[in-house]
Design an enzyme around this catalytic site. Structure first.
Site, PDB file in Angstrom:
ATOM      1  N   ASN A 165       4.261  -4.352   2.936  1.00  0.00           N
ATOM      2  CA  ASN A 165       3.487  -4.157   4.159  1.00  0.00           C
ATOM      3  C   ASN A 165       1.983  -4.070   3.913  1.00  0.00           C
ATOM      4  O   ASN A 165       1.188  -4.404   4.793  1.00  0.00           O
ATOM      5  CB  ASN A 165       3.969  -2.898   4.893  1.00  0.00           C
ATOM      6  CG  ASN A 165       5.295  -3.122   5.586  1.00  0.00           C
ATOM      7  OD1 ASN A 165       5.665  -4.262   5.885  1.00  0.00           O
ATOM      8  ND2 ASN A 165       6.032  -2.051   5.829  1.00  0.00           N
ATOM      9  N   ASN A 167       0.685   0.294   5.646  1.00  0.00           N
ATOM     10  CA  ASN A 167       0.847  -0.808   6.604  1.00  0.00           C
ATOM     11  C   ASN A 167      -0.410  -1.128   7.399  1.00  0.00           C
ATOM     12  O   ASN A 167      -0.406  -2.058   8.206  1.00  0.00           O
ATOM     13  CB  ASN A 167       2.028  -0.526   7.556  1.00  0.00           C
ATOM     14  CG  ASN A 167       1.818   0.699   8.413  1.00  0.00           C
ATOM     15  OD1 ASN A 167       0.822   1.403   8.275  1.00  0.00           O
ATOM     16  ND2 ASN A 167       2.761   0.980   9.293  1.00  0.00           N
ATOM     17  N   ASP A 208       2.196  -2.531  -6.212  1.00  0.00           N
ATOM     18  CA  ASP A 208       3.536  -2.454  -6.787  1.00  0.00           C
ATOM     19  C   ASP A 208       4.322  -3.713  -6.441  1.00  0.00           C
ATOM     20  O   ASP A 208       4.158  -4.297  -5.371  1.00  0.00           O
ATOM     21  CB  ASP A 208       4.265  -1.216  -6.260  1.00  0.00           C
ATOM     22  CG  ASP A 208       4.357  -1.186  -4.738  1.00  0.00           C
ATOM     23  OD1 ASP A 208       3.303  -1.269  -4.073  1.00  0.00           O
ATOM     24  OD2 ASP A 208       5.481  -1.090  -4.209  1.00  0.00           O
ATOM     25  N   HIS A 255       5.275   3.413  -5.030  1.00  0.00           N
ATOM     26  CA  HIS A 255       4.469   2.610  -4.107  1.00  0.00           C
ATOM     27  C   HIS A 255       2.968   2.797  -4.341  1.00  0.00           C
ATOM     28  O   HIS A 255       2.166   2.011  -3.843  1.00  0.00           O
ATOM     29  CB  HIS A 255       4.813   3.031  -2.669  1.00  0.00           C
ATOM     30  CG  HIS A 255       4.905   1.905  -1.684  1.00  0.00           C
ATOM     31  ND1 HIS A 255       4.975   0.572  -2.028  1.00  0.00           N
ATOM     32  CD2 HIS A 255       4.942   1.926  -0.319  1.00  0.00           C
ATOM     33  CE1 HIS A 255       5.065  -0.165  -0.925  1.00  0.00           C
ATOM     34  NE2 HIS A 255       5.027   0.630   0.116  1.00  0.00           N
TER      35      HIS A 255
END
Length: 211
Positions: A112, A66, A91, A19
């Protein structure tokens, strides 16, 4: 001012996660082009300098994925950066490992970080989608993206980040198609993408739901 944003989660616990490849790529750009040391600004780490004759800020939000939009919005408003001059490196589950695609606008596709930026600024920013592959099972996605890259993956990850850094001036100048082509050809020449234009030995598919 151009604003290049790498997405990831802050802290050593997440540093090697799939991520966090957006952070890895933006850090490679800073190293390659001799940007000044990172400093805390705009709810993140930022550095500013010239790139291909353009004034560029590199930004890594430290708000966790997020809430990435808070940092990007604050930096964009401070420098009055239009959406067309904001590039977000992130990503991408829907691309095979090592493949890079660029697009402007569109939805968040379950990511997110993108969702947060879209909520704060709208969706018409530019995206550098960095393929990490898909675990193949929707329920495995959150675990997969929050895992470190496997040892066998680290060569292509390092090579791709360096290749992105080598060609980052094209992003600053808005030459997205040329950037995409040069990155692809370089990865292919170094043996990380097969002649069928897919990663050698790699794969990935499915509709993602992101952490």
């Amino acid at each position: 001012m151009r604003l290049l944003v790498g997405l990831g989660n802050p802290g050593s616990r997440y540093a090697g996660n799939r991520h966090n490849i957006g952070f890895m790529a933006i850090e490679a750009i800073a190293r390659r082009h001799g940007f000044p040391p990172w400093r805390k600004r705009f709810h993140g780490q930022a550095t500013e300098g010239p790139l291909a004759g353009e004034r560029v800020m590199l930004l890594m939000p430290e708000t966790y994925m997020n809430e990435s939009g808070r940092a990007v919005q604050e930096a964009a408003q401070f420098y009055k950066v239009p959406l067309a001059d904001i590039v977000v490196l992130h990503d991408e589950l829907d691309l095979p490992p090592g493949k890079v695609r660029l697009k402007t606008g569109g939805g968040a596709a379950g990511h997110n970080g993108l969702r947060s930026i879209g909520a704060h600024l709208g969706n018409d920013f530019r995206r550098v989608r960095i393929g990490i592959g898909h675990p193949g099972i929707k329920e495995m996605v959150q675990h997969y993206v929050l895992q470190d890259f496997a040892k066998a993956e680290r060569d292509w990850v390092a090579t791709l980040c360096d290749t992105i850094a080598d060609n980052a001036g094209l992003l600053a100048k808005g030459q997205d198609s040329t950037f995409q082509n040069k990155v692809h050809l370089a990865m292919q020449a170094k043996g990380f993408l097969g002649p069928d234009k897919e990663p050698a030995g790699g794969g990935g598919a499915g509709k993602p739901e992101r952490a």
